[in-house]
Design an enzyme around this catalytic site. Sequence first.
Site, mmCIF file in Angstrom:
data_model
loop_
_atom_site.group_PDB
_atom_site.id
_atom_site.type_symbol
_atom_site.label_atom_id
_atom_site.label_comp_id
_atom_site.label_asym_id
_atom_site.label_seq_id
_atom_site.Cartn_x
_atom_site.Cartn_y
_atom_site.Cartn_z
ATOM 1 N N SER B 10 0.811 -1.223 0.000
ATOM 2 C CA SER B 10 0.000 0.000 0.000
ATOM 3 C C SER B 10 0.846 1.275 0.000
ATOM 4 O O SER B 10 0.320 2.367 -0.195
ATOM 5 C CB SER B 10 -0.954 0.016 1.201
ATOM 6 O OG SER B 10 -0.212 0.003 2.405
ATOM 7 N N GLY B 11 2.148 1.140 0.207
ATOM 8 C CA GLY B 11 3.017 2.315 0.196
ATOM 9 C C GLY B 11 3.404 2.705 -1.225
ATOM 10 O O GLY B 11 2.996 2.066 -2.201
ATOM 11 N N TYR B 12 4.203 3.745 -1.321
ATOM 12 C CA TYR B 12 4.575 4.244 -2.652
ATOM 13 C C TYR B 12 5.487 3.274 -3.402
ATOM 14 O O TYR B 12 5.328 3.058 -4.601
ATOM 15 C CB TYR B 12 5.252 5.610 -2.544
ATOM 16 C CG TYR B 12 4.326 6.713 -2.098
ATOM 17 C CD1 TYR B 12 2.984 6.722 -2.459
ATOM 18 C CD2 TYR B 12 4.782 7.769 -1.311
ATOM 19 C CE1 TYR B 12 2.122 7.725 -2.046
ATOM 20 C CE2 TYR B 12 3.940 8.784 -0.899
ATOM 21 C CZ TYR B 12 2.613 8.759 -1.262
ATOM 22 O OH TYR B 12 1.767 9.759 -0.850
ATOM 23 N N THR B 13 6.457 2.685 -2.692
ATOM 24 C CA THR B 13 7.338 1.738 -3.389
ATOM 25 C C THR B 13 6.575 0.467 -3.751
ATOM 26 O O THR B 13 6.797 -0.117 -4.810
ATOM 27 C CB THR B 13 8.577 1.382 -2.550
ATOM 28 O OG1 THR B 13 8.152 0.847 -1.294
ATOM 29 C CG2 THR B 13 9.451 2.597 -2.321
ATOM 30 N N CYS B 147 17.389 5.803 -1.778
ATOM 31 C CA CYS B 147 17.307 6.649 -2.971
ATOM 32 C C CYS B 147 18.433 7.692 -2.993
ATOM 33 O O CYS B 147 19.068 7.908 -4.034
ATOM 34 C CB CYS B 147 15.940 7.318 -3.059
ATOM 35 S SG CYS B 147 15.362 8.024 -1.507
ATOM 36 N N ASN B 311 13.295 8.963 -7.374
ATOM 37 C CA ASN B 311 13.600 8.256 -6.129
ATOM 38 C C ASN B 311 12.777 6.990 -5.946
ATOM 39 O O ASN B 311 13.229 6.033 -5.317
ATOM 40 C CB ASN B 311 13.374 9.176 -4.925
ATOM 41 C CG ASN B 311 11.999 9.806 -4.923
ATOM 42 O OD1 ASN B 311 11.669 10.560 -5.837
ATOM 43 N ND2 ASN B 311 11.177 9.502 -3.930
#
Lengths: 56, 344
Positions: B10-13, B147, B311
């Site tokens: 559910s996170g960005y990565t 990043c 990133n």
Amino acid sequence: MKSVICLECEAEINLDAGVEKNEIIVCPDCGVDLEIVSLDPLTVDLAPMEEEDWGE
Amino acid sequence: MIRVSILGGSGYTGGELIRLLSFHPQIEIHQVTSRSHLGEYVHQVHPNLRKVNSLKFSDPGQLEPVDLLFLAVPHGEAQKKMDDFAKLAPKVIDLSADFRLQDPVLYEKWYGQMHASPQWLSKFVYGLPEINREAIQHADYVSGVGCNATASILALLPIMQAGLMDDSSPVTIEIKVGSSEGGASVNDGSHHPERSGVIRTFSAFGHRHTAEVVQAFGIQKLWLTMTAVDLVRGALATSHLQLKPGVVMKDLWKAYRAVTQENPFLRLVNEKRGVYRVPEPKVLAGSNYADIGFAYDQENNHLVSICAIDNLMKGASGTAVQCMNLMMGWDEMAGLNFPGLHPI
């Protein structure tokens, strides 16, 4: 195929068969303008480039 | 085709992993987990994935065996359960910081606590192909990358590989970063009125990603300064370093060309014309490419070396997929061909 070495970044630049004296070519690596100053031997020189306020 | 699952999607990565893997020619995504979004469709958290697939978030406690498992959980979580994860998949890629550092002493120094599974550190390979390609090809366990560390390492790579740096001089790297680097969870500083429009130096030195650069090159006098700027995606590392006496421009062109020829995602940007004359993260959004460039004060042997990345891509999920490709013996660029957008 004829080629020259860029005076700015030393990239090898392949030239079209019909290249002419005084023609301006662009280095694909660093973007500098080069002028064909001689065809035999094939010689280039840095051509003056207009200063630009490119990033401000 | 192989089956993969993503723990913590559910996170960005995690969202970037799902996006990339959904279009990868060799991948079937089996499960994507989220405790907080259990039962929801993935596209309800990652709206760009609507109609891409019909995945729903699964319970992390119900993970099933797969060929390869991605861990995209918060830092500190993977190291607590690595023995369990290893039973679920013969190959694991962890995007967190848990297994990036090989030395438990170095981990404790930079993360302020003892590692929960130090026996696992030496089993992981640091997952930056540009400095570890062969080891990754033979690895079963690969770490993610920081990043800021990625941008810094890639900015320095041409010089370190060619042995042009004056080793007695310190290295300073100023890094401008976008807000997505902070992850999907919020804090006071990420509140829109506080974050919007900032140029905010939030770590003058001592940022944890420094340790990865130290590990990569053994540089002892090294300072990374992090400055938040008004971007969502993107990191720009501007490094200052002294070169050995006698280094001339042609040595630098040769060094930078060498790394861009050896590494499919590195591009040399050092233009004399146009608007984009130096690396800039803006045109790299969504792309796994890293652009590198330089400027050299030959009179003082002082080099400014620059690297721009997205990133979330080269600095996280894109590199993780690149590592998967290498671990599986596939084309290194499979599923990662998107060059970015212009204009954006």
